[in-house]
Design an enzyme around this catalytic site. Structure first.
Site, mmCIF file in Angstrom:
data_model
loop_
_atom_site.group_PDB
_atom_site.id
_atom_site.type_symbol
_atom_site.label_atom_id
_atom_site.label_comp_id
_atom_site.label_asym_id
_atom_site.label_seq_id
_atom_site.Cartn_x
_atom_site.Cartn_y
_atom_site.Cartn_z
ATOM 1 N N ARG A 167 0.567 -1.298 0.135
ATOM 2 C CA ARG A 167 0.010 0.087 0.140
ATOM 3 C C ARG A 167 0.850 1.263 -0.069
ATOM 4 N NH1 ARG A 167 -2.770 2.257 4.309
ATOM 5 N NH2 ARG A 167 -2.413 0.466 5.564
ATOM 6 N N TYR B 9 -15.707 14.166 -18.172
ATOM 7 C CA TYR B 9 -16.163 12.598 -18.215
ATOM 8 C C TYR B 9 -17.473 12.741 -17.267
ATOM 9 C CZ TYR B 9 -16.358 7.964 -16.515
ATOM 10 O OH TYR B 9 -16.726 6.835 -15.823
ATOM 11 N N ASP C 96 -7.259 16.836 -17.747
ATOM 12 C CA ASP C 96 -7.483 15.392 -18.237
ATOM 13 C C ASP C 96 -7.051 15.389 -19.275
ATOM 14 O OD1 ASP C 96 -8.359 12.968 -18.685
ATOM 15 O OD2 ASP C 96 -10.269 13.286 -17.434
ATOM 16 N N LYS D 148 -7.737 3.523 -20.530
ATOM 17 C CA LYS D 148 -7.797 3.976 -21.647
ATOM 18 C C LYS D 148 -6.657 3.646 -22.569
ATOM 19 C CE LYS D 148 -11.996 5.063 -20.141
ATOM 20 N NZ LYS D 148 -11.819 5.301 -18.550
#
Length: 397
Positions: free
Chosen positions: A72, A126, A191, A216
């Protein structure tokens, strides 16, 4: 199509960095492919030394020197992907997360932790990014504006300005240098999911933070989920602390696949962009199409509005896959008003240019003639415009 590689003398081309960044030490390690480290924890026989290292991370957020401690906190495989992506975006660092939304959440939490909970944002974004900001789920408050209104929208508690260019799903573009100037001292988050560093590097235009849904184009094959923020080392340290505290870590297998995906990113983006530009021209000349959206910087995304029922097109494709997401090697099509932007209020959606007849297509690596045949039969014999010149479409130089 422009190569976004740095113009600094002696620097490597983007295509070269895509293949070699994050892998520079492999030969001296006696390896060719990057190693994949699945460990969740790592042994340490010096508890005092380990405690000191963890305390140092808690204080600074800097990457630990020496062996890893706990997954983590950091992972060697995902760290390679972060190094490579930072190289491609031209930033000091990058911090990877379990998804693009986890990455955006971490940025918002990082700013809110300093008391800066106000965000200025430009639509369209988005749909889930829009919802996260607008719903105030993280205690943030958003002011929506157009690019010209950014400076007037800033407040003393503004912690972030956010834009997406080309935007999802209309492919609208903003002038990043002008936006950055309007931000003043407030960090600009761009973005860059649609463009990728192949077509633009927002940090070169003054953006402090560059966000990707790595699911993507960075992954590129529709089989891995992730998100990443490219930024300066100072901000990266805060993001690492947020990631450690909230647990939105990228799985090492995802990090491995994303690093592999980067090696072919320039080839994939340029090939798909050539096909997308061709399809945009054909759609603009088709009397069944009312409007075509295609960005001036190019890219593999095309959006178009039909005279007929867009749902019939979705139901009619056979080669093209009717599905959410984008950036894969195969072509995908979806209806934003029903799917990706359904969560955005109807009035806000329409004012941002997301009409009910808009279809968003992510062009893959298939042959352009096969894709065009599939689109033509899916469009069928529906309504057409009266005899007139073809609709306008902005094409990449």
């Amino acid at each position: 199509m422009e190569n976004a590689a740095s113009a600094v003398p002696g620097s490597r081309a983007l295509a070269t960095d895509a293949v070699h960044a994050g892998r520079e030490d492999l030969a001296e390690l006696g390896l060719h492919a990057p190693p994949l480290d699945f460990s969740t924890t790592y042994p340490s026989y010096d508890a005092a030394e380990e405690a000191a290292r963890i305390d140092e991370f808690a204080r600074t957020g800097a990457r630990l020197e020496g062996p890893p401690v706990y997954a983590r906190l950091d992972n060697p495989t995902t760290a390679r992907f972060e190094t490579a992506l930072a190289t491609l975006e031209g930033t000091e660092a990058a911090v990877a997360f379990a998804s693009g939304m986890a990455a955006l959440t971490a940025v918002l939490l990082a700013r809110a932790s300093t008391g800066l909970r106000h965000v200025v944002a430009v639509r369209p974004l988005y749909g889930c990014s829009d919802h996260l900001l607008n719903a105030g789920l993280l205690g943030t408050e958003v002011t929506w504006t157009d690019p010209a209104g950014i400076a007037d929208a800033l407040r003393p508690d503004t912690g972030l300005v956010m834009v997406e260019t080309p935007a999802n799903p209309t492919l609208a573009e903003v002038d990043l240098r002008a936006v950055r100037h309007a931000c003043g001292s407030v960090p600009l988050l761009v973005d860059n999911t649609f463009a990728t560093p192949v077509l633009q590097r927002p940090a070169e235009h003054g953006a402090r933070l560059v966000l990707h849904s790595a699911t993507k184009y960075l992954g590129g094959h529709g089989d891995v989920m992730g998100g990443v923020v490219a930024c300066d080392e100072e901000f990266a340290r805060t993001l690492r602390q947020v990631r450690f505290a909230t647990g939105g870590v990228l799985h090492p297998l995802a990090g491995y696949l994303l690093l592999r995906g980067l090696s072919t990113l320039p080839v994939r983006v340029r090939a798909a962009s050539t096909t997308a530009a061709d399809l945009a021209c054909r759609l603009a000349a088709d009397p069944r199409i009312a409007r075509v959206h295609y960005p001036s910087i190019g890219g593999a995304m095309v959006a178009f509005e039909t005279y007929g029922d867009p749902h019939a097109v979705i139901a009619g494709v056979r080669l093209i896959t009717p599905a959410v997401s984008l950036g894969s090697v195969d072509t995908l099509i979806q209806h934003p008003a029903s799917i990706s932007h359904r969560i955005v209020a109807e009035g806000d959606r329409r004012s941002a240019g997301v009409s009910d007849r808009l279809l968003r297509m992510s062009v893959g690596l298939e042959d352009v003639e096969d894709l065009w045949r599939d689109l033509t039969q899916a469009l069928g014999g529906g309504p057409r415009r009266a005899a007139a010149p073809p609709v306008a479409v902005v094409l990449a130089p």
